[in-house]
Design an enzyme around this catalytic site. Sequence first.
Site, PDB file in Angstrom:
ATOM      1  N   GLU A 442      11.409 -36.040 100.539  1.00 53.92           N
ATOM      2  CA  GLU A 442      11.295 -36.776 101.809  1.00 53.92           C
ATOM      3  C   GLU A 442      12.228 -37.978 101.861  1.00 53.92           C
ATOM      4  O   GLU A 442      11.902 -39.018 102.431  1.00 53.92           O
ATOM      5  CB  GLU A 442       9.840 -37.218 102.056  1.00 53.92           C
ATOM      6  CG  GLU A 442       8.816 -36.119 101.974  1.00 53.92           C
ATOM      7  CD  GLU A 442       9.152 -34.909 102.831  1.00 53.92           C
ATOM      8  OE1 GLU A 442       9.921 -35.047 103.794  1.00 53.92           O
ATOM      9  OE2 GLU A 442       8.655 -33.814 102.526  1.00 53.92           O
ATOM     10  N   GLY A 443      13.406 -37.822 101.280  1.00 53.94           N
ATOM     11  CA  GLY A 443      14.379 -38.907 101.224  1.00 53.94           C
ATOM     12  C   GLY A 443      14.199 -39.691  99.948  1.00 53.94           C
ATOM     13  O   GLY A 443      13.191 -40.370  99.762  1.00 53.94           O
TER      14      GLY A 443
END
Length: 589
Positions: A442-443
């Site tokens: 998620e980054g």
Amino acid sequence: MPEFNAPLRDMRFVLHQVFQGPALWARLPALAGTVDADTADAILEEAAKITGQLLAPLNRSGDEQGVTFAAGEVRTPDGFKQAWQTFREGGWVGLAGNPEHGGMGMPKMLAVQFEEMLYAANCSFSLYSALSAGCCLAIDAHASEALKAIYLPQLYSGQWGGTMCLTEPHAGTDLGIIRSKAEPYADGSYRVSGTKIFITGGEQDLTENIIHLVLAKLPDAPAGPKGISLFLVPKYLVNADGSLGERNAASCGSLEHKMGIKASATCVMNFDGATGYLVGEPNKGLAAMFTMMNYERLSIGIQGIGCAEASYQNAARYARDRLQSRAPTGAQAREKPADPIIVHPDVRRMLLTMRALTEGGRAFATYVGLQLDTAKYAEDPDERDAAQRLVALLTPVAKAFFTDTGLESCVLGQQVFGGHGYIREWGQEQLVRDVRIAQIYEGTNGIQALDLLGRKVVADGGQSLKLFAAQIRSFCASEPPYADAVLHALGQLESLSQWLGERASSDANAIGAASVEYLQLFGYVAYAYMWSRMAAVAKAQRKQEPDFHDAKLGTAAFYFERLLPRILSLEASIRAGSSSLFQLSAEQF
């Protein structure tokens, strides 16, 4: 075998007393008739039962068995399918979902605490629910009314599952270079083709259908991220009457073999001219997907808090029971051959570090949830705008700092056990393996740090930071415990922010060189604000429950004396600049 008991007393303390959630909900018309203190407590009590009694017992067996893949089909570990049925019957996927389409409409302040319980009990199981909830959020915010009516009720109910399909073998952070394509058809649908990797729940046997949100490019799309569109691609096509039709051309090619979260299916997904439907506007897909991504980033941050809480509970129980050596001040358990290890200063250092970071994170997650509720439901547009700006500023901090400190706490919990922490049966090594991914997906946390410093502080001219700082100063004006320490730390953060903004104009590497340390420093300052707020309530209410509130005040003292000073070394690293990072040539690495 490790067990998990939801920290309900602390959750109620943060939700009701520190942030006064019921008072907020009462003044927001959309929530006033939906939830109050009694409703929230009842939900938390039931959530504690389902996570502690249903999901936690499947955690170790799920890790050992993992998911299996054969002939394009994925099977989850024993017990997962039955647990999902119970989970969905309780309406848990749609806890914070839109009531117009079958969600329960609960506030995010409450949902973040439920998510913490989920991750603490069983990370792998939780991911199936988290992806479905995020998928719902994007559909509800951006899809047509027709798509919402067909897909949201089944997703909220858990009858269908959801995914997000961004990453490709050659394109991770740089989504502008994705190759997936979408060809328009005369009936208004699209044919989506491409390969996506690292897709959580891309194939599973928990739900009868899986709804993929897929980033792809139209034939005439502009180059780069401005040419990305978002498509809803179901595993099974849906007939006009809502029944399932034929299998779509979307399939799982393989599973990834991972370090942790082994009961979560991480899939390579192939879309071979699969029928899909545009979500939102053409070439605006990245913005639509980020509605889901920002939800997932906060959720994955909470994974760090949940794992840390589980590790702390295990370690504290062990430290009270394990007998080794005598206390430095003399025998404490004279009737026993040795004292429990909790008497030793270093063990207490580890436990208090875990406790201070986890409880600080719980408060900060609830605070971010408060801002999300305000941004969504407040009637005053200025109040909504201010809350939304705080959400944008604080989301990268929450994702990265929660997971960085979550790993630290899980490693400390493992260390408390000594050699037993390295042994599977105690559960600590699994928590270390499971939480590690949270810093990556998620980054990555490095990307979160660049987003915070580069976009949310420097590019913003520091305006959102000023908003956060003004709120902190307003609170400190009431002279709560540790107000001076909070204000001093805030001054350091503001001074560094201004200095970095000035440096960035003459040094292209300034932001990248400082961003990770800056986010860490920001996190410690934010937690100082949280701990001052908690200490103020604990001090005021001490006589009502001395044991609980004294423990809170003692943990606050440890935070300010032993953890907040970490910002001194972080500031020194930041002010050292970028030059030492580039003294070696690429060939010298």
